[in-house]
Write a protein that holds these residues in place. Structure first.
Motif, PDB file in Angstrom:
ATOM      1  N   ALA A   1       3.762  -2.872  -7.605  1.00 39.45           N
ATOM      2  CA  ALA A   1       3.041  -3.949  -6.926  1.00 39.45           C
ATOM      3  C   ALA A   1       1.804  -3.436  -6.185  1.00 39.45           C
ATOM      4  O   ALA A   1       0.795  -4.128  -6.119  1.00 39.45           O
ATOM      5  N   CYS A   2       1.887  -2.229  -5.637  1.00 44.26           N
ATOM      6  CA  CYS A   2       0.795  -1.714  -4.803  1.00 44.26           C
ATOM      7  C   CYS A   2      -0.228  -0.871  -5.570  1.00 44.26           C
ATOM      8  O   CYS A   2      -1.402  -0.842  -5.181  1.00 44.26           O
ATOM      9  N   CYS A   3       0.206  -0.176  -6.600  1.00 44.30           N
ATOM     10  CA  CYS A   3      -0.670   0.825  -7.226  1.00 44.30           C
ATOM     11  C   CYS A   3      -0.965   0.628  -8.705  1.00 44.30           C
ATOM     12  O   CYS A   3      -1.969   1.138  -9.188  1.00 44.30           O
ATOM     13  N   SER A   4      -0.112  -0.061  -9.436  1.00 44.57           N
ATOM     14  CA  SER A   4      -0.312  -0.176 -10.877  1.00 44.57           C
ATOM     15  C   SER A   4      -1.656  -0.832 -11.189  1.00 44.57           C
ATOM     16  O   SER A   4      -1.910  -1.965 -10.804  1.00 44.57           O
ATOM     17  N   GLY A   5      -2.531  -0.081 -11.838  1.00 44.12           N
ATOM     18  CA  GLY A   5      -3.846  -0.585 -12.187  1.00 44.12           C
ATOM     19  C   GLY A   5      -4.848  -0.602 -11.050  1.00 44.12           C
ATOM     20  O   GLY A   5      -5.973  -1.054 -11.215  1.00 44.12           O
ATOM     21  N   LYS A   6      -4.450  -0.112  -9.886  1.00 42.50           N
ATOM     22  CA  LYS A   6      -5.366  -0.127  -8.732  1.00 42.50           C
ATOM     23  C   LYS A   6      -5.102   1.050  -7.794  1.00 42.50           C
ATOM     24  O   LYS A   6      -4.942   0.884  -6.587  1.00 42.50           O
TER      25      LYS A   6
END
Length: 151
Positions: free
Chosen positions: A123-128
């Motif tokens: 939720a926090c890091c995938s893709g960002k």
């Protein structure tokens, strides 16, 4: 029910998470404790019987890492240490490639590890990985720098 659906989705495809990072702040605030420090090099980790190779989904969760190791035994609170290394064998001490302190070691509880460590990362890091959300994740699941390791 929401938790079960999220766990299933996270297992099936780590990229499919529709909740915001803020939805997991209370889970992230349950911080890891009692962890052993990471070995400073991959060869030290390989030779240290307190750590074992753990390279599942390394390209997804630790891009840029060549190898990762986990603490074999969880702490008394169930936490676990993960340490990741570059192709030169040096510990990675920054995101996105660095290993993290896990609130629940998968050796303690696979499902709690998914719930408190993996799903929040999705939720926090995938893709960002360069976002403020991802920085929040790493504030609560820090990367060890091996400064306390004595081999």
């Amino acid at each position: 029910m929401k938790t079960l659906v999220l766990l299933f989705v996270a297992l099936a495809s780590p990229a499919l998470v529709w909740c915001a990072c803020s939805d997991y702040l209370s889970d992230l605030q349950d911080e890891p404790s009692g962890l052993s420090p990471c070995p400073c090099t991959a060869s030290q980790a390989r030779d240290d019987s307190d750590f074992e190779a753990s390279n599942w989904f390394i390209g997804t969760y630790h891009p840029g890492a060549d190898s990762c190791y986990r603490s074999v035994s969880p702490s008394s609170s169930g936490s676990g240490q993960q340490c990741c290394y570059s192709s030169t064998g040096r510990i990675i001490t920054s995101s996105p490639g660095g290993g993290t302190a896990d609130r629940y070691s998968p050796n303690y509880s696979f499902w709690r590890h998914r719930r408190y460590d993996v799903v929040p990362w999705n939720a926090c890091c995938s893709g960002k990985v360069d976002s403020s959300d991802c920085a929040t994740y790493f504030r609560y699941r820090p990367i060890d720098n091996c400064s306390g390791y004595s081999g």
